[in-house]
Motif scaffolding. Structure first.
Motif, short mmCIF file in Angstrom:
data_model
loop_
_atom_site.label_atom_id
_atom_site.label_comp_id
_atom_site.label_asym_id
_atom_site.label_seq_id
_atom_site.Cartn_x
_atom_site.Cartn_y
_atom_site.Cartn_z
N VAL A 19 118.37 32.75 13.79
CA VAL A 19 117.34 33.17 14.75
C VAL A 19 118.00 33.67 16.04
CG1 VAL A 19 115.27 32.44 15.97
CG2 VAL A 19 115.82 31.42 13.75
N ASP A 20 118.97 32.89 16.54
CA ASP A 20 119.64 33.27 17.79
C ASP A 20 120.41 34.57 17.64
OD1 ASP A 20 118.63 31.06 18.92
OD2 ASP A 20 120.48 29.88 18.93
N ALA A 23 118.03 37.40 17.58
CA ALA A 23 117.44 37.54 18.91
C ALA A 23 118.37 38.32 19.84
CB ALA A 23 117.15 36.16 19.51
N LEU A 24 119.66 37.97 19.79
CA LEU A 24 120.64 38.66 20.64
C LEU A 24 120.74 40.14 20.24
CD1 LEU A 24 122.83 38.59 22.79
CD2 LEU A 24 124.46 37.94 21.04
N SER A 25 120.75 40.37 18.93
CA SER A 25 120.82 41.75 18.43
C SER A 25 119.62 42.56 18.90
CB SER A 25 120.91 41.72 16.90
OG SER A 25 120.62 42.96 16.36
N ALA A 26 118.42 41.93 18.83
CA ALA A 26 117.19 42.60 19.25
C ALA A 26 117.22 42.90 20.75
CB ALA A 26 115.99 41.73 18.91
N LYS A 27 117.77 41.96 21.51
CA LYS A 27 117.87 42.11 22.97
C LYS A 27 118.73 43.33 23.32
CE LYS A 27 118.75 38.88 26.78
NZ LYS A 27 119.45 37.60 27.03
N LEU A 28 119.87 43.45 22.62
CA LEU A 28 120.76 44.58 22.89
C LEU A 28 120.11 45.89 22.47
CD1 LEU A 28 124.18 43.09 21.73
CD2 LEU A 28 123.26 43.21 24.03
N GLN A 29 119.40 45.85 21.33
CA GLN A 29 118.73 47.07 20.87
C GLN A 29 117.66 47.50 21.84
OE1 GLN A 29 117.62 47.14 16.60
NE2 GLN A 29 119.00 45.40 16.45
N ASP A 84 126.82 35.94 28.11
CA ASP A 84 126.45 35.06 27.00
C ASP A 84 127.68 34.25 26.55
OD1 ASP A 84 125.45 33.89 24.70
OD2 ASP A 84 124.08 35.57 24.37
N ASP A 85 127.56 32.92 26.67
CA ASP A 85 128.70 32.06 26.33
C ASP A 85 128.98 32.02 24.83
OD1 ASP A 85 129.18 31.41 28.89
OD2 ASP A 85 127.96 29.59 28.87
N ARG A 86 127.94 32.32 24.03
CA ARG A 86 128.12 32.23 22.58
C ARG A 86 128.95 33.39 22.03
NH1 ARG A 86 122.00 32.41 21.23
NH2 ARG A 86 122.31 34.06 22.74
N VAL A 87 129.01 34.49 22.81
CA VAL A 87 129.79 35.65 22.37
C VAL A 87 131.27 35.37 22.61
CG1 VAL A 87 130.20 38.10 22.71
CG2 VAL A 87 127.89 37.21 22.88
#
Lengths: 130, 94
Positions: A19-20, A23-29, A84-87
């Protein structure tokens, strides 16, 4: 505004769930489309083994986004990925100075049809050899 | 000046008993125009690095200067993205 052809790839650790990630991919798009840019391709890779440990992660998810957008979008995407810390890792490349959505899609289509019959030929040859 | 090399005329003298004929190596990317140099294609790039992770020289692989430059850049990008090891010491064992 003048658009350029970019490609961005980023790496997320193996603990980030589906999900996360989407979500990140959608945010960038959304960043791209909001600036009248267009997405060429989004390619999420399956879980991959890394060549070396990155922040104690031995596996991770790569995502490749190819798009056409003005340069300001690239700055925004870079900022987003930095915050984003997860990246774990990311890289952005300029593929071409000019971006024409139709031309890019056309050449991609042509490449696909070009490689597909070639693959067929190979399988036919393999069958013939058997 | 301490020059111990014997004077030579401009003839190529092959070493005793060793006459090696080498096939001229062809740049793989010039031979196959469809082959693209891409940092994401780690499997292809792996054939251009040593077991220790060092970049193989063009002299060894036969890559032309133009493509060797692209290749070097691609390998370094792949290293940054943890697609290729930087050194064998830090590489994860399979």
């Amino acid at each position: 505004m003048k658009q350029q052809h970019y490609e961005t790839m980023y790496l997320l650790g193996s603990d980030v769930n589906d999900v996360d990630r989407s979500a990140l991919s959608a945010k960038l798009q959304k960043l791209v489309t909001d600036a009248n840019g267009s997405i060429v391709e989004v390619n999420p890779w399956p879980l991959q083994r890394l060549a070396y440990k990155v922040k104690k992660n031995t596996q991770g998810y790569y995502t490749v986004i190819e798009y056409g957008a003005p340069g300001s979008v690239l700055a925004e995407i870079t900022r987003e990925l930095r915050l984003d810390d997860r990246v774990l890792k990311f890289i952005s490349l300029k593929k071409a100075d000019k971006f024409d959505y139709e031309a890019v899609m056309k050449s991609r289509q042509a490449k696909k049809t070009e490689t597909a019959p070639a693959a067929e030929d190979e399988t036919k040859e393999a069958e013939a050899n058997e | 000046m301490n020059n111990t090399r014997p004077p030579q005329d401009n003839k190529f003298v092959p070493r005793k008993g060793k006459r090696v004929f080498m096939h001229r190596k062809v740049c793989r990317f010039c031979a196959d125009k469809n082959l693209q140099i891409d940092f994401k294609d780690s499997r292809m790039l792996r054939s251009f690095i040593t077991e220790r992770g060092k970049i193989l020289s063009a002299r060894i692989t036969g890559t032309c200067a133009k493509h060797q430059r692209c290749l070097t850049a691609a390998i370094k990008q792949a290293r940054n993205m943890a697609l290729l090891p930087v050194t064998a010491g830090h590489a994860l064992l399979d």
